[in-house]
Each structure stands twice: as structure tokens, then as C-alpha cells.
Design a protein around this motif. Structure first.
Motif, PDB file in Angstrom:
ATOM      1  N   VAL A  29       0.843  -1.178   0.000  1.00  0.00           N
ATOM      2  CA  VAL A  29       0.000   0.000   0.000  1.00  0.00           C
ATOM      3  C   VAL A  29       0.885   1.237   0.000  1.00  0.00           C
ATOM      4  N   PHE A  36      -8.404   6.640   1.454  1.00  0.00           N
ATOM      5  CA  PHE A  36      -8.261   5.215   1.154  1.00  0.00           C
ATOM      6  C   PHE A  36      -7.246   4.539   2.059  1.00  0.00           C
ATOM      7  N   GLU A  37      -6.096   5.211   2.256  1.00  0.00           N
ATOM      8  CA  GLU A  37      -5.114   4.659   3.191  1.00  0.00           C
ATOM      9  C   GLU A  37      -4.289   5.810   3.757  1.00  0.00           C
ATOM     10  N   GLU A  49      -9.408   1.331   2.161  1.00  0.00           N
ATOM     11  CA  GLU A  49      -8.805   0.133   1.583  1.00  0.00           C
ATOM     12  C   GLU A  49      -8.176  -0.768   2.645  1.00  0.00           C
ATOM     13  N   GLY A  53      -9.355  -4.388   2.913  1.00  0.00           N
ATOM     14  CA  GLY A  53      -8.345  -5.444   2.770  1.00  0.00           C
ATOM     15  C   GLY A  53      -8.375  -6.409   3.936  1.00  0.00           C
ATOM     16  N   PHE A  87      -2.745  -3.550  -2.949  1.00  0.00           N
ATOM     17  CA  PHE A  87      -4.109  -3.183  -2.546  1.00  0.00           C
ATOM     18  C   PHE A  87      -4.113  -1.677  -2.330  1.00  0.00           C
ATOM     19  N   SER A  88      -3.865  -0.927  -3.395  1.00  0.00           N
ATOM     20  CA  SER A  88      -3.544   0.487  -3.202  1.00  0.00           C
ATOM     21  C   SER A  88      -4.148   1.356  -4.309  1.00  0.00           C
ATOM     22  N   SER A  89      -5.464   1.269  -4.511  1.00  0.00           N
ATOM     23  CA  SER A  89      -6.157   2.140  -5.476  1.00  0.00           C
ATOM     24  C   SER A  89      -5.537   2.075  -6.858  1.00  0.00           C
ATOM     25  N   TYR A 106     -12.945  -3.475  -7.227  1.00  0.00           N
ATOM     26  CA  TYR A 106     -13.623  -3.394  -5.933  1.00  0.00           C
ATOM     27  C   TYR A 106     -14.094  -1.984  -5.587  1.00  0.00           C
ATOM     28  N   TYR A 107     -13.621  -0.982  -6.333  1.00  0.00           N
ATOM     29  CA  TYR A 107     -14.283   0.314  -6.200  1.00  0.00           C
ATOM     30  C   TYR A 107     -13.996   1.161  -7.431  1.00  0.00           C
ATOM     31  N   TYR A 234     -18.931  -4.772   2.980  1.00  0.00           N
ATOM     32  CA  TYR A 234     -18.383  -3.706   2.134  1.00  0.00           C
ATOM     33  C   TYR A 234     -19.112  -2.390   2.381  1.00  0.00           C
TER      34      TYR A 234
END
Lengths: 248, 240
Positions: A29, A36-37, A49, A53, A87-89, A106-107, A234
């Protein structure tokens, strides 16, 4: 000779077992990218995220470890086995899909149309109007393909786009909604502008990036994502961070 | 013939008929912008250069200041100030002028014309100052008035001397016009940027546009060489 064969066979089975057996999945990430993070004041990782995750890992029945990695080296790091998934946009694009394999999206942040309040634009007929977009984005492609007759003005950055909208040179702006929300609607003249029409879903959205050889892990991610999307987990996480839907 | 060309172009992703048309539109915009800027610039520069050579401080100081400001700041900054600054003038968006300034072409034209006018003023002023004293004394001895002397003696020879330096200014202006694309004008560079960002092919898009600029420059160099050969013939050393 026999010994070598046996040794080789054991090694092979060992590998085969290891490849199938995911006890720990390391997720890369790039922080910060709010919401998101990002890091909470006490230093713990948090964000949409991160929560998603962790929920996905729980669903897969594996232990997740988050690895912080700068964006520039995030794909090489995956291929070099520093971690097992990104897992980072990461938006799903054909260029990236040549290097990594993507899970289902997922988004996807929606695209919004922005105009001056009371401008009363007819979105089905923008003939002679000026429509602004950021050059080379999916919004640019959308405007080019859909707003025939309108003049598409392309900008290098969102800031220049907003400057010309505020300056009265643009009738309509097509922009990623979170970006438009923070620059146009929350800018110094924001109260004079509004979002018009419907939210648009453009592009393939954001997916988990994996090494192409880890087909089993891809399967696991897709199954787990489907589950959390349908069982309400979700949506619960999403509501914590966004007041509009980003699920795809 | 045309169909076989279309077929050839369809074999690659980037140089299709559609993108070549974009380049063509860009070329037309660039040529229009540069040509109009140079014409307007010259129309401003010639009177300013003549006024500057009068040595009247009330006239020459303001001209000096204008030339100094426009030569002393980058063209990109001038373009930004004119393009974005205009929108901050109170009431302009309701006035008749807004029809002109809403379009990015005219703010860019103003910036480019004022910029090239400043450089051209300096070029012409310099070559007026170089007029030989003997010619001026001869004109005075013939009883010419100041205006007659300027028109018949000073300006023709000053223009001739200014030609090589002015050809440089024209070529610089062509290249400087590439920054028009930052205010959304789709000139040659703007077309290249749009094509680059659509196909992720910076090398092909920009190399092609560089070749077009090279051709344009070559054309300008050729025109000015012909002009110089004609107008500066009397300055060439004799060959026999």
C-alpha cells in the motif's frame, strides 16, 4: 540417481504445497492517499482500503500483513516478491494488465459533471458549449465521445481547469467526483457551482494487482471480494468513509 | 490513390487519418497565431522605434519601460497574466469584450503580439541608431524635413539592416508559440499532447510535431534568405 529423483520429487511437492498454501498474504500500500489509506495520529494504518483489505483477508481465512511501498516501485516490488498483492487504489488499465493480473474491480469513484448554479444546461445538446476535462483521463475520452458539437478544452491539471471554470471560460466540467468535490465545490467560489446530471461510472475501476502466476490467489481474492460486496460488510466500511456509493 | 493512403495509415495506431487531421488543424492554428502576432507586433513596433529615436525623454522613457518589462519577463508568465488576469477585471464577463476574451486565442494573440513588438522595437531602434551620419547630413543639406528624411533615408536602410535580426525573431516566435497549448489552444504542440495522452506514445507524437516545426523553420529561413539576397544586394562585396 534414485536419490536425486526422490529429492527432486520431494522438492517439487514441497513447492507445490507452498504455492497453494497461503497462510500469510503481504499487501502493498502507498500511503498517504486519504481517505483510502493513511496513518492515524497514533501511527496505525487506517482508511477505506485498509479496512476492506482486512475484511477480505478475514474472508479468505489468511493473515494479512501490510507493506508500505512508494507508488513508483510498487509493480516492480510485486514482481520481485517483496509482497504478494497490491491493494492500493490501482486502476485497471490494459497497460498494467500486461505486467500484473487484476482481480475484479472493488471500487470506482464516480465521475461528476459540474456547472454554474442556474446555468440550466441541456446535457443532451451541448452544441457550442465549452466542456473542460483533464487531458488523457477517462473523463477526457468520455467527453470527446459523448459531447459531440461541444468544444472540449483539455487541461494539464485539475487546478487550471477549476481556474477557467471560475473565470467563466467553461460551461461544464467533467471530473473525477472526489477531485471535483474538493477543488470546485469546496473552492473559494464553490457555493456558486453545483454537480449536474447523474453520476457516471467510467473505466474498469480499481482492482487488486497480483503476480500473473498466482492464479490460486487471484481466485481467492475474487471469491472473497464477491462475498464482502454481497453480505453488507463492504457497504458498512464504505459508509465510514464516503457518503456516496463507490461499489462496482 | 487516396484510398490506398488511408489503408496505409490504418496499419498503425497513431498516425491515422483522424490524428493527421488533428495535426493539420494544429498547424493552421499555429500559423494563424504566429502570423497575426508578427503583423500586429510589427505595426506596434515601427512607430515605437521611430518615437524612441527622437531622444525625447517624455516619449522614450515609457517606451523603454514597456520594452524592458516585456523583454525582462518570460513569455509564459505574460501569457498567464493576460489569460487569467483578464477574468479578474470587474464586470468584464458581462461586457461585450468577454466574447473576445472568453476564447483563449485572443489573450494568447495579445500576449504574443506585445512580446514580439517589444523585441522588434529594440531591433529596429538599434538599426535606426546605426544610420550613418553622412547620409543624414546629406539629407539635411538637401533641405528635407524630419519626416521626409525618416521616410526616404533612415527607414529604408534601417529595415534592410534589421532583416537578419528580425528573421531570428520570427523563428523564435514560431517556437515560442508552442506554449499556447498551456491555455488550451490546440496548436501543433497541443495536438501532439492530445495524441500523446490518448495513445501513450510520447516519442512518436512529439517527434512528428518536431519535424513539422523543422519544416516551417526551413521555409522561414528560405524566405528570409531570398529577401536578404534581394534587399541587401548592395552590401555584398563585388565579385569582379
Amino acid at each position: 540417481m534414485k536419490k536425486i529423483a526422490i529429492a527432486a520429487l520431494t522438492l517439487l511437492t514441497a513447492f507445490a504445497v507452498q504455492a497453494k498454501d497461503w497462510d500469510v498474504v503481504r499487501l502493498a500500500v502507498d500511503v498517504p492517499y486519504e481517505p483510502f489509506e493513511y496513518k492515524a495520529p497514533d501511527g496505525t494504518l487506517t482508511g477505506f482500503e485498509i479496512d476492506l483489505g482486512n475484511a477480505v483477508c478475514e474472508e479468505m481465512g489468511v493473515k494479512c500483513e501490510w507493506v508500505i511501498q512508494a507508488w513508483d516501485g510498487i509493480i516492480p516490488g510485486l514482481l520481485a516478491r517483496k509482497y504478494d498483492a497490491i491493494f492500493s487504489s490501482m486502476s485497471i488499465t490494459p497497460e498494467r494488465a500486461k505486467k500484473v493480473s487484476f482481480s475484479n474491480g472493488y471500487y470506482n469513484t464516480p465521475t461528476g459533471l459540474f456547472a454554474k448554479k442556474g446555468a440550466d444546461l441541456d446535457l443532451s445538446n451541448l452544441k457550442g458549449k465549452r466542456v473542460g476535462a483533464q487531458r488523457g483521463t477517462i473523463q477526457d475520452n468520455y467527453a470527446t465521445d459523448n459531447f459531440k458539437g461541444a468544444e472540449i478544452m483539455r487541461y494539464g491539471t485539475a487546478d487550471e481547469l477549476v481556474l477557467d471554470l471560475y473565470g467563466g471560460r467553461l460551461d461544464l466540467v467533467v471530473l473525477d467526483f472526489p477531485v471535483g468535490e474538493s477543488t470546485i465545490l469546496k473552492g473559494d467560489k464553490g457555493s456558486e457551482y453545483e454537480r449536474v446530471g447523474d453520476f457516471l461510472q467510467l473505466g474498469a475501476g480499481v482492482g487488486v494487482a497480483l503476480r500473473p502466476r498466482d492464479k490460486d490467489l487471484l481466485e481467492m481474492f475474487n471469491k472473497a471480494l464477491d462475498t464482502v460486496k454481497s453480505n453488507g460488510v463492504y457497504d458498512e466500511i464504505r459508509k465510514k468513509y464516503f457518503d456516496y456509493d463507490i461499489k462496482i | 490513390m487516396f484510398e490506398s493512403l488511408t489503408e496505409l495509415l490504418n496499419q498503425n495506431d497513431i498516425f491515422t487519418v483522424a490524428t493527421l487531421l488533428q495535426y493539420w488543424d494544429g498547424l493552421v492554428t499555429t500559423v494563424q497565431l504566429v502570423f497575426l502576432s508578427l503583423v500586429v507586433g510589427l505595426v506596434i513596433a515601427i512607430p515605437l522605434a521611430i518615437l524612441q529615436s527622437l531622444n525625447n525623454p517624455f516619449i522614450s522613457k515609457p517606451i523603454w519601460l514597456y520594452v524592458y518589462v516585456f523583454r525582462g519577463t518570460p513569455l509564459l508568465i505574460q501569457l498567464y497574466i493576460i489569460y487569467y488576469g483578464i477574468t479578474y477585471i470587474d464586470g468584464i464577463q458581462e461586457s461585450f469584450w468577454w466574447h473576445i476574451f472568453k476564447d483563449p486565442f485572443y489573450p494568447a494573440l495579445i500576449a504574443f503580439a506585445l512580446n514580439t513588438a517589444a523585441y522588434t522595437t529594440e531591433i529596429i531602434r538599434g538599426s535606426i541608431a546605426q544610420t550613418s551620419r553622412g547620409e543624414i547630413e546629406a539629407a539635411k543639406a538637401y533641405g528635407m524635413s524630419w519626416w521626409q528624411m525618416t521616410r526616404r533615408i533612415v527607414l529604408p536602410s534601417a529595415f534592410r539592416r534589421a532583416l537578419p535580426a528580425y528573421s531570428n525573431e520570427v523563428i523564435f516566435m514560431l517556437h515560442a508559440s508552442a506554449i499556447a497549448s498551456v491555455v488550451t489552444i490546440v496548436d501543433l504542440t497541443g495536438a501532439a499532447q492530445n495524441i500523446y495522452s490518448r495513445f501513450y506514445a510520447p516519442f512518436e507524437a512529439f517527434t512528428f510535431v518536431a519535424l513539422i516545426y523543422l519544416c516551417l523553420t526551413f521555409l522561414l529561413v528560405f524566405i528570409f534568405r531570398k529577401l536578404e539576397a534581394r534587399l541587401l544586394a548592395h552590401l555584398r562585396p563585388r565579385t569582379h
